[in-house]
Write an enzyme that holds these catalytic residues in place. Sequence first.
Site, PDB file in Angstrom:
ATOM      1  N   ASP A 115      83.212  22.642  66.037  1.00  0.00           N
ATOM      2  CA  ASP A 115      82.295  22.047  67.012  1.00  0.00           C
ATOM      3  C   ASP A 115      82.592  20.554  67.136  1.00  0.00           C
ATOM      4  O   ASP A 115      83.394  20.015  66.384  1.00  0.00           O
ATOM      5  CB  ASP A 115      80.819  22.287  66.645  1.00  0.00           C
ATOM      6  CG  ASP A 115      80.526  21.880  65.214  1.00  0.00           C
ATOM      7  OD1 ASP A 115      81.141  20.903  64.730  1.00  0.00           O
ATOM      8  OD2 ASP A 115      79.703  22.548  64.574  1.00  0.00           O
TER       9      ASP A 115
ATOM     10  N   ASP B 233      81.077  16.594  67.614  1.00  0.00           N
ATOM     11  CA  ASP B 233      79.950  15.665  67.538  1.00  0.00           C
ATOM     12  C   ASP B 233      80.353  14.397  68.274  1.00  0.00           C
ATOM     13  O   ASP B 233      81.521  14.009  68.269  1.00  0.00           O
ATOM     14  CB  ASP B 233      79.635  15.329  66.070  1.00  0.00           C
ATOM     15  CG  ASP B 233      79.313  16.573  65.261  1.00  0.00           C
ATOM     16  OD1 ASP B 233      78.503  17.383  65.745  1.00  0.00           O
ATOM     17  OD2 ASP B 233      79.888  16.756  64.174  1.00  0.00           O
TER      18      ASP B 233
ATOM     19  N   ASP C  32      79.544   9.888  55.331  1.00  0.00           N
ATOM     20  CA  ASP C  32      79.737  10.290  53.936  1.00  0.00           C
ATOM     21  C   ASP C  32      81.146  10.037  53.404  1.00  0.00           C
ATOM     22  O   ASP C  32      81.331   9.396  52.377  1.00  0.00           O
ATOM     23  CB  ASP C  32      79.301  11.748  53.723  1.00  0.00           C
ATOM     24  CG  ASP C  32      79.983  12.725  54.671  1.00  0.00           C
ATOM     25  OD1 ASP C  32      80.675  12.277  55.618  1.00  0.00           O
ATOM     26  OD2 ASP C  32      79.847  13.944  54.471  1.00  0.00           O
TER      27      ASP C  32
HETATM   28  P1  ATP Z   1      82.044  20.697  59.789  1.00  0.00           P
HETATM   29  O1  ATP Z   1      83.435  21.029  60.187  1.00  0.00           O
HETATM   30  O2  ATP Z   1      81.579  21.454  58.584  1.00  0.00           O
HETATM   31  O3  ATP Z   1      81.052  20.693  60.932  1.00  0.00           O
HETATM   32  P2  ATP Z   1      81.571  17.863  59.826  1.00  0.00           P
HETATM   33  O4  ATP Z   1      82.306  16.755  59.136  1.00  0.00           O
HETATM   34  O5  ATP Z   1      81.533  17.842  61.323  1.00  0.00           O
HETATM   35  O6  ATP Z   1      82.172  19.194  59.267  1.00  0.00           O
HETATM   36  P3  ATP Z   1      78.707  17.905  59.942  1.00  0.00           P
HETATM   37  O7  ATP Z   1      77.771  18.430  58.902  1.00  0.00           O
HETATM   38  O8  ATP Z   1      78.794  18.586  61.252  1.00  0.00           O
HETATM   39  O9  ATP Z   1      80.124  17.854  59.230  1.00  0.00           O
HETATM   40  O10 ATP Z   1      78.333  16.373  60.129  1.00  0.00           O
HETATM   41  C1  ATP Z   1      78.894  15.576  61.163  1.00  0.00           C
HETATM   42  C2  ATP Z   1      79.224  14.195  60.645  1.00  0.00           C
HETATM   43  O11 ATP Z   1      78.008  13.532  60.242  1.00  0.00           O
HETATM   44  C3  ATP Z   1      80.116  14.170  59.413  1.00  0.00           C
HETATM   45  O12 ATP Z   1      81.467  14.184  59.763  1.00  0.00           O
HETATM   46  C4  ATP Z   1      79.727  12.885  58.727  1.00  0.00           C
HETATM   47  O13 ATP Z   1      80.405  11.788  59.315  1.00  0.00           O
HETATM   48  C5  ATP Z   1      78.248  12.753  59.073  1.00  0.00           C
HETATM   49  N1  ATP Z   1      77.379  13.254  57.998  1.00  0.00           N
HETATM   50  C6  ATP Z   1      76.894  14.521  57.863  1.00  0.00           C
HETATM   51  N2  ATP Z   1      76.100  14.635  56.784  1.00  0.00           N
HETATM   52  C7  ATP Z   1      76.076  13.415  56.209  1.00  0.00           C
HETATM   53  C8  ATP Z   1      75.420  12.875  55.054  1.00  0.00           C
HETATM   54  N3  ATP Z   1      74.655  13.643  54.287  1.00  0.00           N
HETATM   55  N4  ATP Z   1      75.625  11.562  54.782  1.00  0.00           N
HETATM   56  C9  ATP Z   1      76.385  10.791  55.582  1.00  0.00           C
HETATM   57  N5  ATP Z   1      77.030  11.242  56.652  1.00  0.00           N
HETATM   58  C10 ATP Z   1      76.886  12.528  56.991  1.00  0.00           C
HETATM   59 MG    MG Z   2      80.432  19.221  62.629  1.00  0.00          MG
END
Ligand code: ATP
Ligand code: MG
Length: 423
Positions: free
Chosen positions: A51, A53, A132
Amino acid sequence: MTETLEKTRFASEDFSPGALQVVERLQTHGYEAYVVGGAIRDLLLGNRPKDFDVATDATPEQIKQCFRNARIIGRRFQIVHVRAGREIIEVTTFRRGHEANPSGQAAQASQSGRLLRDNVYGTLKEDAKRRDLTINSLYYDTSTHQLIDHLGGCADVAERIIRIIGDPADRYREDPVRMLRVLRFGARLQFELAADTAAAIATHGHLLRDIPPARLFDEWLKLFMNGYSAPTFSLLQQFGLITHLMGEGVTDALDRQHANSLRMLALSNTDQRVADERPVTPAFLLAALYWPATEQTARQISDRGESPIPAMHAAGQQIVAAACQYLAIPKRFSLAMRDIWDLQPRLERMQPKKVKDLLAHRWFRAAFDLRLLREETHDLDNQCSQFWAAAQKQHPELVGSARQRRDDSARRRPRPRRRPRNA
Ligand code: ATP
Ligand code: MG
């Protein structure tokens, strides 16, 4: 250090139409907008993002005004869901870390330093620092094809390193769930953990107890239903997080070695099903992970004179109640777990009169699968599974025919809001 890597240029087709549209629309309204986070990391690795963001300097209200189909969600952390065709794009406003907030108004921390609210807006650079991991802190402008990397995320992707941004202990105190995220990405991407990122986990695991069980269950699903549950479980064990996440029930067992092989086999079977795109239910995996504790408790109860079926029923109730202290397991899953356990002594009886009823039971297949795992890992003879395999061959039309509803995931209802227990 603002590193703009002109060299890295993705094609527009690498992005979903929705992501491109949302970025473009925000930019047309005069805002900054970038695709951010996991999608850029995955594209650098040559993987298709699951997905997209978007991050922007527009506030949630301003974002909402740019789109017809947008909804502000969340309280602790406000984001906007923009619907573009069949896609939902998550749009977040640039934020800064709470330590950089002189007024201390909109970012609130608990006594342990955990962030309770995080709605203080900032610049892209500040936003990058409050994310993060370095590998999740990459921004891509789909119009100019500029990749912005303030924190060395590209280098860490290239070297395959998971590194927390800032001081790991502080960042884990702010949000203990980051420890789970570190291990999840470590397992899923097969990256090394940077030394300080890993070291602080061992000393901060107990902070997971402050996290509301509803949020922990959401994280549990991401950890265990993503196709990498076996390596994730091993890492959680290695770093001592598994009991902080799931309670003692997931380590309790009379016979630790056999219990562990049963758990690992259940996990790798689940991963295989995800890889084959076959349906998976959290109920089966939860039932298998807590099975050794349930079996042990049932045995203790029957040693006190109870017969096997009611003993199993009572044990199931006890283990689910204990597990729910940690994870807010939704009722539809916990009831299924207990059915899967209740069926174990009933399958063992192999009563011809009960065959049709049991075959038709909604959770018969899952219970049979647990029985197979038990035989395989506990040196049980396979008379029982052979009996039920033959019964299924004889009455294939009955198997699971009492299942009134298709699948659990299809029926997801939004969970009513609950106050965090320790907030
Ligand atoms: P995935 O492929 O699992 O969706 P993702 O990196 O996009 O991985 P998400 O949970 O969708 O993870 O979160 C989107 C973004 O928000 C992350 O890439 C990170 O930059 C930020 N993020 C998410 N959770 C946290 C957290 N607990 N603390 C700080 N930043 C966070
Ligand atoms: Mg994501």
